[in-house]
Design a protein around this motif. Sequence first.
Motif, short mmCIF file in Angstrom:
data_model
loop_
_atom_site.label_atom_id
_atom_site.label_comp_id
_atom_site.label_asym_id
_atom_site.label_seq_id
_atom_site.Cartn_x
_atom_site.Cartn_y
_atom_site.Cartn_z
N ALA A 205 13.81 -39.17 -15.99
CA ALA A 205 13.15 -39.54 -14.73
C ALA A 205 13.96 -40.63 -14.04
CB ALA A 205 11.73 -40.02 -15.02
N PRO A 206 13.70 -40.82 -12.75
CA PRO A 206 14.48 -41.84 -11.99
C PRO A 206 14.06 -43.27 -12.32
CG PRO A 206 12.83 -40.84 -10.57
CD PRO A 206 12.79 -40.07 -11.86
N VAL A 207 14.07 -43.62 -13.59
CA VAL A 207 13.81 -44.99 -14.03
C VAL A 207 14.85 -45.35 -15.08
CG1 VAL A 207 11.32 -45.01 -13.58
CG2 VAL A 207 12.16 -44.14 -15.75
N SER A 208 15.20 -46.60 -15.14
CA SER A 208 16.23 -47.03 -16.08
C SER A 208 15.63 -47.22 -17.47
CB SER A 208 16.85 -48.35 -15.61
OG SER A 208 15.87 -49.39 -15.66
N LEU A 209 16.53 -47.22 -18.47
CA LEU A 209 16.09 -47.45 -19.85
C LEU A 209 15.46 -48.83 -19.98
CD1 LEU A 209 16.00 -46.71 -22.86
CD2 LEU A 209 18.32 -47.63 -23.07
N THR A 210 16.00 -49.81 -19.28
CA THR A 210 15.44 -51.17 -19.34
C THR A 210 14.01 -51.20 -18.84
OG1 THR A 210 17.66 -52.07 -18.97
CG2 THR A 210 15.79 -53.54 -18.61
N THR A 211 13.73 -50.46 -17.77
CA THR A 211 12.36 -50.40 -17.23
C THR A 211 11.40 -49.77 -18.22
OG1 THR A 211 13.22 -50.23 -14.97
CG2 THR A 211 10.94 -49.57 -15.33
N VAL A 212 11.85 -48.68 -18.86
CA VAL A 212 11.01 -48.01 -19.85
C VAL A 212 10.68 -48.95 -21.01
CG1 VAL A 212 10.88 -46.11 -21.49
CG2 VAL A 212 11.86 -45.73 -19.22
N LEU A 213 11.72 -49.65 -21.51
CA LEU A 213 11.50 -50.57 -22.62
C LEU A 213 10.62 -51.74 -22.22
CD1 LEU A 213 15.11 -50.64 -24.16
CD2 LEU A 213 13.13 -49.34 -24.94
N MET A 214 10.82 -52.29 -21.03
CA MET A 214 9.97 -53.38 -20.55
C MET A 214 8.51 -52.94 -20.45
SD MET A 214 12.23 -55.33 -17.64
CE MET A 214 10.77 -56.25 -17.14
N GLY A 215 8.32 -51.71 -19.97
CA GLY A 215 6.96 -51.19 -19.86
C GLY A 215 6.27 -51.13 -21.22
N ARG A 216 7.02 -50.67 -22.24
CA ARG A 216 6.46 -50.60 -23.58
C ARG A 216 6.12 -52.00 -24.12
NH1 ARG A 216 4.61 -46.25 -26.72
NH2 ARG A 216 5.52 -44.38 -25.83
N VAL A 217 7.02 -52.93 -23.93
CA VAL A 217 6.80 -54.29 -24.44
C VAL A 217 5.61 -54.94 -23.74
CG1 VAL A 217 7.78 -56.60 -24.58
CG2 VAL A 217 9.17 -54.62 -25.21
N ILE A 218 5.55 -54.83 -22.43
CA ILE A 218 4.48 -55.49 -21.69
C ILE A 218 3.13 -54.87 -22.03
CG2 ILE A 218 3.55 -55.95 -19.40
CD1 ILE A 218 6.44 -56.16 -18.40
#
Length: 431
Positions: free
Chosen positions: A274-287
């Motif tokens: 999807a048009p999201v970065s790996l960093t965004t995905v990981l941040m979403g999981r952590v938050i």
Amino acid sequence: MTALIALIRKDLMLYLRDKRALMLHLLMPVVLAAFFGSLFGGSPDKGASKIDIGLVLQDQSPIGRKIAAGLKADDTLRVVALSADEAQAKVRAGKLPVAVVIPDGFGQKAADALFSGRDKPELPLYYDPSQATVLAMVKGLLTQQVMQVTSASVMSGQGAGTTARYLAALPALDQRNPEQAQLGEFLGSLKKFQDQQAATAAAGAETSKADAPSGMSVPFNTSEAALSSGPKYNGYAHSFAGMGVQFILFMGIDMGIGILLARQFGIWNRLLAAPVSLTTVLMGRVISGAIIASVLMCAMFACALLIFKVQITSVVGFVGLAVCFGLMTAAFGLFIAAFGKTPEAARGIAVFATLILVMLGGAWVPSFVFPQWMQTLTLVVPTRWAVDGLDAVTWRGLGLEGALLPMLVQLGFALVFGGLAVAKFLKDQRR
């Protein structure tokens, strides 16, 4: 930013729909914390429980009966009169921690051995091997009663016969060494005092209770004062901290295993497409993981406040600890996902590691009962700081200053776990 919020919202909705996870992560720690809290002493309003002991009284002499009466009058004991066979059976079955036997003739033999130190009578004690601490307490109380009653008997007029035997056992006056000479003088004076008491009793005069010899007793009284900066000690406060830390860490494991399962079924690759970065995905999981963990900790302590009268002396410190521990837990889950090869293998290793962290962190048994070397060693364990921080803002009453260092340590571990996990994810993505 919209994508990050959407990812966090998705994780929260999925978690709330999982009723099993909610029961495991919220209901179970409350139940176990209530159980362990009752073992640790319960609420401060609860009176101290008495120690149940069995008493086999075979010596019906005045000394034997007075020792038994003294044990029954002690505020820390609950004494049950039994036969020798019943006492052994109950201790062997684990129904009594200790049973005391006062054998026939014990009183007279103890009085005879008070000054001579010879032919000391035995006082049998039956005890449950798992109750060695209770045995030590009972031996101390028993020693006090035997010394007080026996010495009072020897000092009274009824002890004249015992004193006469002591004197008769000493060598002749010209053959005594200095120590024996001093003992003879003391016993001679004691014999005169006993004869005077016996003569007074024979004449029909009553001796007042204040003048009657009371025997040797502990020459002081203690005045206990439990000191803390805040409320009285509440055993439930520590147990909720320990069980909260344990089950929230299990929630972090579930989060990491969830990522591994998503990898296994190809969901993770589709998400990264999807048009999201790996960093965004990981941040979403952590938050999202940190939010769930923080809310769980607050919900558990809400039960502790409402049901078990636990007090929080620094709301800011408590919330800060909950958030920092939540971030550490989420980073720990991410670490499991980054370095776990399969969900099955990762779960076994992660559960084992979590149990070690919980045990060394003082979640099951307070860290202040650990040996000193272990207390120092466990300072490198994140759970130790989490539990100590929660203790600080509850029953220790240290306020925000007691929570600041544990919060910083939790954030430090979150950065370590999170940094290693992100580095591993980025390395895998480049392959």
